[in-house]
Design an enzyme around this catalytic site. Structure first.
Site, PDB file in Angstrom:
ATOM      1  N   CYS A  47      -6.678  16.896 -15.231  1.00 53.86           N
ATOM      2  CA  CYS A  47      -6.170  16.021 -14.167  1.00 53.86           C
ATOM      3  C   CYS A  47      -6.717  14.604 -14.301  1.00 53.86           C
ATOM      4  O   CYS A  47      -6.005  13.624 -14.045  1.00 53.86           O
ATOM      5  CB  CYS A  47      -6.534  16.593 -12.800  1.00 53.86           C
ATOM      6  SG  CYS A  47      -5.851  18.230 -12.477  1.00 53.86           S
ATOM      7  N   ASP A 140      18.070   5.957  -3.131  1.00 53.28           N
ATOM      8  CA  ASP A 140      18.766   6.667  -2.061  1.00 53.28           C
ATOM      9  C   ASP A 140      17.956   7.832  -1.512  1.00 53.28           C
ATOM     10  O   ASP A 140      18.450   8.602  -0.692  1.00 53.28           O
ATOM     11  CB  ASP A 140      20.134   7.163  -2.549  1.00 53.28           C
ATOM     12  CG  ASP A 140      20.031   8.077  -3.773  1.00 53.28           C
ATOM     13  OD1 ASP A 140      18.898   8.364  -4.217  1.00 53.28           O
ATOM     14  OD2 ASP A 140      21.090   8.502  -4.283  1.00 53.28           O
TER      15      ASP A 140
END
EC number: 1.11.1.27
Length: 224
Positions: A47, A140
């Protein structure tokens, strides 16, 4: 695993605590493209390398009007402390500041809502942690791309950037990008566009590859 998003779904307008304060997701996105990506745990090796690379590429995403936001089941306090390690990994000043916020989802509400939990990977209490999920949202607020990696395999953020460039190009132009496409390479003319219309749409030229079938569906044009 309950929850999850399908391509074309509108992103939930959730609220969350982050390293830059409380946000509402749609307000955070605004009119931008957005990448929401989860990781299993803070202070872990894979990570750290992933978020380090995301931080390095943040200016490239910003140039393309793309906002980044990360998520894991760790607290804001852990995120901020871990950010110092990420910056140190990048050979930069070890501050708490990253070029994107990280969401605190310690109660796993968002991970469940968005289908991000990995049942095969558990924390010290036996609870599932977040997988390596990538969601790309358009202006959108609809999901344009989703990627799911297991905890043991780190993501390629250069590939994620390449995909975003393709998504933005194909959202604006009536083209598709072929295998291994890179920004600046030739693109493919959509098979639904008639030949005469294609000539008008792509003044740089349309090049058709001859095939044994005789069908003229492999049509290339320089990137518009």
């Amino acid at each position: 695993m309950p929850g999850g998003l399908l391509l074309g779904d509108v992103a939930p307008n959730f609220e969350a605590n982050t390293t830059v304060g409380r946000i509402r997701f749609h307000d955070f996105l605004g009119d931008s493209w957005g990448i929401l990506f989860s990781h299993p745990r803070d202070f872990t090796p894979v990570c750290t390398t992933e978020l380090g690379r995301a931080a390095k590429l943040a200016p490239e995403f910003a140039k393309r009007n793309v906002k980044l936001i990360a998520l894991s089941i760790d607290s804001v306090e852990d995120h901020l402390a871990w950010s110092k390690d990420i910056n140190a990994y990048n050979c930069e000043e070890p501050t708490e500041k990253l070029p994107f916020p990280i969401i605190d989802d310690r109660n796993r509400e968002l991970a469940i809502l968005l289908g991000m939990l990995d049942p095969a990977e558990k924390d010290e209490k036996g609870m599932p942690v977040t997988a390596r999920v990538v969601f790309v949202f358009g202006p959108d607020k609809k999901l344009k791309l989703s990627i799911l990696y297991p905890a043991t395999t780190g993501r390629n953020f250069d590939e994620i950037l390449r995909v975003v460039i393709s998504l933005q190009l194909t959202a604006e132009k009536r083209v598709a990008t072929p295998v291994d496409w890179k920004d600046g390479d030739s693109v493919m003319v959509l098979p639904t566009i008639p030949e005469e219309e294609a000539k008008k749409l792509f003044p740089k030229g349309v090049f058709t590859k001859e095939l044994p079938s005789g069908k003229k569906y492999l049509r290339y044009t320089p990137q518009p």
